[in-house]
Design a protein around this motif. Structure first.
Motif, PDB file in Angstrom:
ATOM      1  N   ALA A 156      85.188 -40.425  -9.510  1.00 13.44           N
ATOM      2  CA  ALA A 156      83.924 -40.824  -9.612  1.00 13.44           C
ATOM      3  C   ALA A 156      83.107 -40.440 -10.797  1.00 13.44           C
ATOM      4  O   ALA A 156      81.830 -40.855 -11.031  1.00 13.44           O
ATOM      5  N   GLY A 157      84.085 -39.785 -11.814  1.00 10.93           N
ATOM      6  CA  GLY A 157      83.264 -39.733 -13.172  1.00 10.93           C
ATOM      7  C   GLY A 157      82.376 -38.479 -12.976  1.00 10.93           C
ATOM      8  O   GLY A 157      81.469 -38.244 -14.005  1.00 10.93           O
ATOM      9  N   VAL A 158      82.546 -37.481 -12.075  1.00  9.71           N
ATOM     10  CA  VAL A 158      81.466 -36.506 -11.970  1.00  9.71           C
ATOM     11  C   VAL A 158      82.444 -34.841 -12.138  1.00  9.71           C
ATOM     12  O   VAL A 158      83.417 -35.023 -11.905  1.00  9.71           O
ATOM     13  N   ALA A 159      81.619 -34.196 -12.871  1.00 13.59           N
ATOM     14  CA  ALA A 159      82.478 -32.945 -13.105  1.00 13.59           C
ATOM     15  C   ALA A 159      82.823 -32.208 -11.816  1.00 13.59           C
ATOM     16  O   ALA A 159      81.873 -32.175 -10.836  1.00 13.59           O
ATOM     17  N   ALA A 160      83.845 -31.673 -11.726  1.00 21.75           N
ATOM     18  CA  ALA A 160      84.451 -30.955 -10.609  1.00 21.75           C
ATOM     19  C   ALA A 160      85.334 -29.952 -10.884  1.00 21.75           C
ATOM     20  O   ALA A 160      85.448 -29.664 -12.105  1.00 21.75           O
ATOM     21  N   SER A 161      85.899 -29.138 -10.030  1.00 21.04           N
ATOM     22  CA  SER A 161      86.549 -27.906 -10.241  1.00 21.04           C
ATOM     23  C   SER A 161      87.632 -27.959  -9.343  1.00 21.04           C
ATOM     24  O   SER A 161      87.614 -28.151  -8.053  1.00 21.04           O
ATOM     25  N   PRO A 162      88.819 -27.579  -9.864  1.00 23.50           N
ATOM     26  CA  PRO A 162      90.082 -27.291  -8.867  1.00 23.50           C
ATOM     27  C   PRO A 162      89.849 -26.191  -7.935  1.00 23.50           C
ATOM     28  O   PRO A 162      89.144 -25.607  -8.257  1.00 23.50           O
ATOM     29  N   ALA A 163      90.441 -26.044  -6.780  1.00 27.21           N
ATOM     30  CA  ALA A 163      90.162 -25.239  -5.837  1.00 27.21           C
ATOM     31  C   ALA A 163      90.373 -23.942  -6.229  1.00 27.21           C
ATOM     32  O   ALA A 163      89.582 -22.988  -5.877  1.00 27.21           O
ATOM     33  N   SER A 164      91.341 -23.897  -7.236  1.00 27.84           N
ATOM     34  CA  SER A 164      91.763 -22.405  -7.796  1.00 27.84           C
ATOM     35  C   SER A 164      90.788 -21.651  -8.438  1.00 27.84           C
ATOM     36  O   SER A 164      90.563 -20.703  -8.811  1.00 27.84           O
ATOM     37  N   THR A 165      89.773 -22.641  -9.170  1.00 29.19           N
ATOM     38  CA  THR A 165      88.704 -21.942  -9.903  1.00 29.19           C
ATOM     39  C   THR A 165      87.517 -21.348  -9.173  1.00 29.19           C
ATOM     40  O   THR A 165      86.549 -20.969  -9.639  1.00 29.19           O
ATOM     41  N   LEU A 166      87.508 -21.688  -7.589  1.00 28.53           N
ATOM     42  CA  LEU A 166      86.326 -21.490  -7.050  1.00 28.53           C
ATOM     43  C   LEU A 166      86.590 -19.957  -6.390  1.00 28.53           C
ATOM     44  O   LEU A 166      87.430 -19.700  -6.090  1.00 28.53           O
ATOM     45  N   LYS A 167      85.340 -19.394  -6.821  1.00 34.81           N
ATOM     46  CA  LYS A 167      85.336 -17.918  -6.545  1.00 34.81           C
ATOM     47  C   LYS A 167      85.410 -17.615  -5.211  1.00 34.81           C
ATOM     48  O   LYS A 167      86.183 -16.415  -4.613  1.00 34.81           O
ATOM     49  N   TYR A 168      84.607 -18.319  -4.364  1.00 35.39           N
ATOM     50  CA  TYR A 168      84.555 -17.915  -2.749  1.00 35.39           C
ATOM     51  C   TYR A 168      85.397 -18.901  -2.121  1.00 35.39           C
ATOM     52  O   TYR A 168      85.141 -20.160  -2.042  1.00 35.39           O
ATOM     53  N   GLN A 169      86.216 -18.396  -1.155  1.00 31.72           N
ATOM     54  CA  GLN A 169      87.153 -19.397  -0.319  1.00 31.72           C
ATOM     55  C   GLN A 169      87.231 -18.622   0.977  1.00 31.72           C
ATOM     56  O   GLN A 169      88.005 -17.911   1.057  1.00 31.72           O
ATOM     57  N   GLY A 170      86.578 -18.976   2.118  1.00 34.66           N
ATOM     58  CA  GLY A 170      86.567 -18.712   3.378  1.00 34.66           C
ATOM     59  C   GLY A 170      85.516 -17.616   3.428  1.00 34.66           C
ATOM     60  O   GLY A 170      85.241 -17.038   2.273  1.00 34.66           O
ATOM     61  N   VAL A 171      84.953 -17.534   4.704  1.00 39.99           N
ATOM     62  CA  VAL A 171      83.902 -16.717   5.072  1.00 39.99           C
ATOM     63  C   VAL A 171      84.041 -15.157   4.936  1.00 39.99           C
ATOM     64  O   VAL A 171      83.309 -14.480   3.941  1.00 39.99           O
ATOM     65  N   PHE A 172      85.311 -14.773   5.232  1.00 37.27           N
ATOM     66  CA  PHE A 172      85.427 -13.378   5.383  1.00 37.27           C
ATOM     67  C   PHE A 172      86.019 -12.858   3.966  1.00 37.27           C
ATOM     68  O   PHE A 172      85.670 -11.850   3.385  1.00 37.27           O
ATOM     69  N   ARG A 173      86.514 -13.666   3.294  1.00 32.07           N
ATOM     70  CA  ARG A 173      86.825 -13.406   1.809  1.00 32.07           C
ATOM     71  C   ARG A 173      85.757 -13.250   0.924  1.00 32.07           C
ATOM     72  O   ARG A 173      85.482 -12.580   0.104  1.00 32.07           O
ATOM     73  N   THR A 174      84.784 -14.137   1.228  1.00 31.03           N
ATOM     74  CA  THR A 174      83.457 -14.207   0.403  1.00 31.03           C
ATOM     75  C   THR A 174      82.673 -13.029   0.605  1.00 31.03           C
ATOM     76  O   THR A 174      82.027 -12.452  -0.216  1.00 31.03           O
ATOM     77  N   MET A 175      82.667 -12.624   1.917  1.00 30.54           N
ATOM     78  CA  MET A 175      81.975 -11.378   2.391  1.00 30.54           C
ATOM     79  C   MET A 175      82.759 -10.261   1.706  1.00 30.54           C
ATOM     80  O   MET A 175      81.853  -9.123   1.241  1.00 30.54           O
ATOM     81  N   PHE A 176      83.961 -10.265   1.621  1.00 31.05           N
ATOM     82  CA  PHE A 176      84.909  -9.121   1.005  1.00 31.05           C
ATOM     83  C   PHE A 176      84.283  -9.218  -0.666  1.00 31.05           C
ATOM     84  O   PHE A 176      84.259  -8.028  -1.075  1.00 31.05           O
ATOM     85  N   ILE A 177      84.386  -9.991  -1.307  1.00 31.06           N
ATOM     86  CA  ILE A 177      84.080 -10.194  -2.523  1.00 31.06           C
ATOM     87  C   ILE A 177      82.867  -9.882  -3.056  1.00 31.06           C
ATOM     88  O   ILE A 177      82.673  -9.019  -3.918  1.00 31.06           O
ATOM     89  N   ILE A 178      81.676 -10.298  -2.221  1.00 38.81           N
ATOM     90  CA  ILE A 178      80.444  -9.941  -2.411  1.00 38.81           C
ATOM     91  C   ILE A 178      80.323  -8.245  -2.242  1.00 38.81           C
ATOM     92  O   ILE A 178      79.639  -7.747  -3.196  1.00 38.81           O
ATOM     93  N   SER A 179      81.021  -7.442  -1.168  1.00 45.74           N
ATOM     94  CA  SER A 179      80.695  -6.256  -1.037  1.00 45.74           C
ATOM     95  C   SER A 179      81.426  -5.548  -2.231  1.00 45.74           C
ATOM     96  O   SER A 179      81.066  -4.492  -2.447  1.00 45.74           O
ATOM     97  N   ARG A 180      82.681  -6.168  -2.444  1.00 46.41           N
ATOM     98  CA  ARG A 180      83.456  -5.408  -3.608  1.00 46.41           C
ATOM     99  C   ARG A 180      82.694  -5.532  -5.072  1.00 46.41           C
ATOM    100  O   ARG A 180      82.741  -4.487  -5.602  1.00 46.41           O
ATOM    101  N   GLU A 181      82.029  -6.539  -5.320  1.00 48.21           N
ATOM    102  CA  GLU A 181      81.541  -6.517  -6.593  1.00 48.21           C
ATOM    103  C   GLU A 181      80.135  -6.249  -6.769  1.00 48.21           C
ATOM    104  O   GLU A 181      79.666  -5.668  -7.671  1.00 48.21           O
ATOM    105  N   GLU A 182      79.378  -6.633  -5.525  1.00 47.79           N
ATOM    106  CA  GLU A 182      77.856  -6.172  -5.505  1.00 47.79           C
ATOM    107  C   GLU A 182      77.365  -5.259  -4.559  1.00 47.79           C
ATOM    108  O   GLU A 182      76.342  -4.952  -4.505  1.00 47.79           O
ATOM    109  N   GLY A 183      78.433  -4.623  -3.916  1.00 44.53           N
ATOM    110  CA  GLY A 183      78.148  -3.588  -2.908  1.00 44.53           C
ATOM    111  C   GLY A 183      77.737  -4.333  -1.462  1.00 44.53           C
ATOM    112  O   GLY A 183      77.308  -5.485  -1.480  1.00 44.53           O
TER     113      GLY A 183
END
Length: 322
Positions: free
Chosen positions: A60-87
């Protein structure tokens, strides 16, 4: 909705339902806000502005990102990352605004639903309109009416809640709820607190109709067939079903609303429809279901907590005023 009657046998009054809905929604908000924060982070992840540093050419000619570069993947992993990095506290960003929102929003959209529904049914019957046997179309109208009306009271609290949930450690824009209101009003004008009001009216009208009507119909079917009595298990099943129906119907509008809120001040999107169009070009129809699982987990959990508590509050307050 099918109104649970207190032990006295009387139907709860409008003030009782109004207060019960606001308090029950606050309980549900406190329980589910970590899931909601994860949902917001997942929804805004992957926008072109955020991925400018790692562009990838697409068909489509639009900037995108491979899944491996996405920081958050899955709700529980996202909650874990937020808790670890930000409290752990970061999972509760925007809770004050969320409680303010529920007190003035849920009280109207849920507390007044029965009254508006009965008004429509009585009015249309008086005009000779019979409708369907379940009056589902009039229930939908009632849900749309109370949902849209409630937004008029709660829009600024919704904007502040989403902005605070999205801010990360190291990029803090607002020191607190009051500072967020003041900063938005000062830098974007008072109208900044009402950014996205039209998509939010659309979203909440849809959500409210889907949520209340599905709960209403599921609970009514259960009671009519004597599968359960009018107690907590019945309320639990009805609320869970309502959560699933609502997520499927409302996710596209919810994702557009979140991205529009976060970028309205930056001029990324010209409006809600432009935002929706950009999302379609970036990811097709699946773009509108970003964060579907956290949305479903949050909505089903929220519905269970809210409706079960709401039914109990109605009985408790009705007994108090007898």
């Amino acid at each position: 909705m099918v109104t649970s009657k207190p032990p006295s046998g009387k139907t709860p009054s409008v003030p009782v339902k109004f207060v019960s809905a606001g308090l029950a929604a606050c309980v549900a908000e406190m329980i589910t806000i970590p899931l909601d924060t994860a949902k917001v982070r997942l929804q805004i992840q992957g926008e072109k502005a955020a991925l400018a540093a790692v562009p990838v050419s697409t068909s489509a000619g639009v900037a995108a990102s491979p899944a491996s570069t996405l920081k958050y993947q899955g709700v529980f992993r996202t909650m874990f990352i937020i808790s670890r990095e930000e409290g752990v506290r970061a999972l509760y960003n925007g809770m004050v605004a969320g409680l303010q929102r529920q007190l003035c929003f849920a009280s109207v959209r849920i507390g007044l639903y029965d009254s508006v529904k009965n008004f429509y049914i009585d009015t249309f019957k008086g005009w000779g309109y019979s409708g369907s046997s379940t009056n589902v179309e009039l229930r939908i109208c009632a849900g749309v009416t109370t949902g849209a009306t409630a937004v008029a009271f709660a829009q600024p609290t919704d904007v502040v809640k989403v902005r605070m949930q999205a801010q990360r450690l190291g990029a803090i824009r607002y020191s607190g709820c009051i500072d967020a209101y003041r900063t938005i009003a000062r830098t974007e004008g008072v109208k900044g607190l009402w950014k996205g009001v039209l998509p939010n009216i659309t979203r909440n009208a849809i959500v409210n109709a889907a949520e209340l009507v599905s709960y209403d119909l599921i609970k009514e079917a259960i009671l009519k067939r004597n599968w359960m009595s009018d107690n907590m298990p019945c309320h639990f099943v009805s609320a869970f079903g309502a959560g699933f129906c609502t997520t499927v119907i409302a996710s596209p509008v919810d994702v557009v609303k979140t991205r529009w809120y976060m970028n309205s001040a930056k001029g990324v999107y010209r409006g809600a429809f432009h935002c929706a169009a950009v999302m379609w070009k970036e990811g097709g129809p699946l773009a509108y279901y970003k964060g579907f699982m956290p949305s479903f987990l949050r909505l089903s959990t929220w519905n269970i907590a809210m409706f079960v508590t709401f039914e109990q509050f109605k009985r408790f307050f009705s007994k108090m005023v007898d």
